[in-house]
Design a protein around this motif. Structure first.
Motif, PDB file in Angstrom:
ATOM      1  N   VAL A  35       9.452   0.939  -0.343  1.00  0.00           N
ATOM      2  CA  VAL A  35       8.115   1.521  -0.242  1.00  0.00           C
ATOM      3  C   VAL A  35       8.213   3.023   0.001  1.00  0.00           C
ATOM      4  CG1 VAL A  35       6.013   1.589   1.162  1.00  0.00           C
ATOM      5  CG2 VAL A  35       7.002  -0.609   0.505  1.00  0.00           C
ATOM      6  N   ARG A  40       3.781   5.561  -0.317  1.00  0.00           N
ATOM      7  CA  ARG A  40       2.766   4.697   0.300  1.00  0.00           C
ATOM      8  C   ARG A  40       1.374   4.918  -0.278  1.00  0.00           C
ATOM      9  NH1 ARG A  40       3.862   2.128   5.216  1.00  0.00           N
ATOM     10  NH2 ARG A  40       6.001   2.382   5.937  1.00  0.00           N
ATOM     11  N   PHE A  43      -0.268   2.800  -5.777  1.00  0.00           N
ATOM     12  CA  PHE A  43      -0.630   1.417  -6.055  1.00  0.00           C
ATOM     13  C   PHE A  43       0.079   0.899  -7.305  1.00  0.00           C
ATOM     14  CE2 PHE A  43      -3.862  -1.729  -7.671  1.00  0.00           C
ATOM     15  CZ  PHE A  43      -3.587  -2.694  -6.721  1.00  0.00           C
ATOM     16  N   LEU A  46       3.874   0.214  -6.796  1.00  0.00           N
ATOM     17  CA  LEU A  46       4.068  -0.934  -5.903  1.00  0.00           C
ATOM     18  C   LEU A  46       3.761  -2.248  -6.619  1.00  0.00           C
ATOM     19  CD1 LEU A  46       2.637   0.380  -2.504  1.00  0.00           C
ATOM     20  CD2 LEU A  46       5.011  -0.233  -3.011  1.00  0.00           C
ATOM     21  N   THR A  76      -1.903  -4.376  -0.154  1.00  0.00           N
ATOM     22  CA  THR A  76      -2.172  -3.098  -0.828  1.00  0.00           C
ATOM     23  C   THR A  76      -3.470  -3.168  -1.633  1.00  0.00           C
ATOM     24  OG1 THR A  76      -0.688  -3.761  -2.647  1.00  0.00           O
ATOM     25  CG2 THR A  76       0.239  -2.365  -0.924  1.00  0.00           C
ATOM     26  N   GLN A  79      -6.526  -3.064   0.743  1.00  0.00           N
ATOM     27  CA  GLN A  79      -6.706  -1.740   1.342  1.00  0.00           C
ATOM     28  C   GLN A  79      -7.228  -0.729   0.316  1.00  0.00           C
ATOM     29  OE1 GLN A  79      -3.494  -0.471   4.228  1.00  0.00           O
ATOM     30  NE2 GLN A  79      -2.675  -2.483   3.690  1.00  0.00           N
ATOM     31  N   PHE A  87      -1.354   3.206   2.303  1.00  0.00           N
ATOM     32  CA  PHE A  87      -1.227   1.784   2.591  1.00  0.00           C
ATOM     33  C   PHE A  87      -0.519   1.542   3.922  1.00  0.00           C
ATOM     34  CE2 PHE A  87      -1.134   1.710  -2.187  1.00  0.00           C
ATOM     35  CZ  PHE A  87      -2.428   1.243  -2.312  1.00  0.00           C
ATOM     36  N   LEU A  89       1.420  -1.317   6.124  1.00  0.00           N
ATOM     37  CA  LEU A  89       2.107  -2.596   5.975  1.00  0.00           C
ATOM     38  C   LEU A  89       2.718  -2.979   7.318  1.00  0.00           C
ATOM     39  CD1 LEU A  89       3.928  -1.928   2.577  1.00  0.00           C
ATOM     40  CD2 LEU A  89       1.927  -3.372   2.934  1.00  0.00           C
TER      41      LEU A  89
END
Length: 199
Positions: A35, A40, A43, A46, A76, A79, A87, A89
């Motif tokens: 990550v 972060r 999107f 990920l 994700t 959010q 994000f 986690l």
């Protein structure tokens, strides 16, 4: 301010190279390491990562891995839908890891197909990768993530979910609306197969 959806990586090969450049001090690769490498606020990457891990025979076949990726996508996606720009986690998820050897082997396995896949990408139907399109995609991914845990008990259905996430991730990374459209189509087919299997 809208969440940034693009990183330096604009295709699958570049994303793989990003992960190859990760620090190699430890014998294990954690979710936090990956990550941190892709960002972060990213999107698309990920999603792409979660889809590839679910699909990769070396990693995706590890019991519980599809469910772990489902949790990552669920968190994700939700959010993004509520408007977060970065994000969050949980630590227990970030600490999950696998051996560096398996991780590197999976990256090597994906290199040749990545070049072929990248040749299929292009900026098409770019309006689908805009603000609204990204959130519609996030909602579809949230539904896929919710369905993934039971898919582990239905042969090949998790692969369909992984491929759908991969298509969504590719579409957002490369701004290729056609890939998003294919992802929506595959999501529908996968859900139909799962429902028919449960009836």
């Amino acid at each position: 301010m809208p969440m940034k959806e693009t990183q330096d990586a604009t295709n699958l090969t570049e994303l793989i190279h990003t992960m190859e450049r990760m620090e190699r001090e430890n014998a294990q690769v954690s979710v936090d390491d990956v990550v941190h490498a892709v960002g972060r606020r990213s999107f698309g990457p990920l999603l792409l990562l979660a889809g590839l891990i679910t699909l990769a025979p070396i990693i995706g076949d590890i019991p519980g891995m599809p469910t772990l990726m489902a949790v990552l996508v669920l968190l994700t996606s939700s959010q993004l839908l509520v408007g977060r720009e970065t994000f969050w986690l949980p630590k227990w998820l970030l600490k999950r890891s696998l051996s560096r050897q398996k991780f590197d082997k999976a990256l090597h396995y994906m290199q040749k197909p990545a070049k072929w896949v990248d040749g299929l990408l292009g900026v098409r139907l770019a309006w689908m990768t805009g603000y609204i399109g990204i959130r519609v995609t996030a909602f579809a991914c949230l539904l896929v993530a919710l369905a993934m845990p039971p898919m582990e008990f239905i042969p090949f259905s998790a692969n369909g979910a992984g491929l759908a996430l991969t298509l969504f991730g590719l579409g957002l990374v490369a701004r290729d609306g056609l890939m998003l459209a294919l992802g929506f189509l595959l999501t529908g087919v996968t859900f139909t197969v799962v429902v028919m299997s449960l009836i």
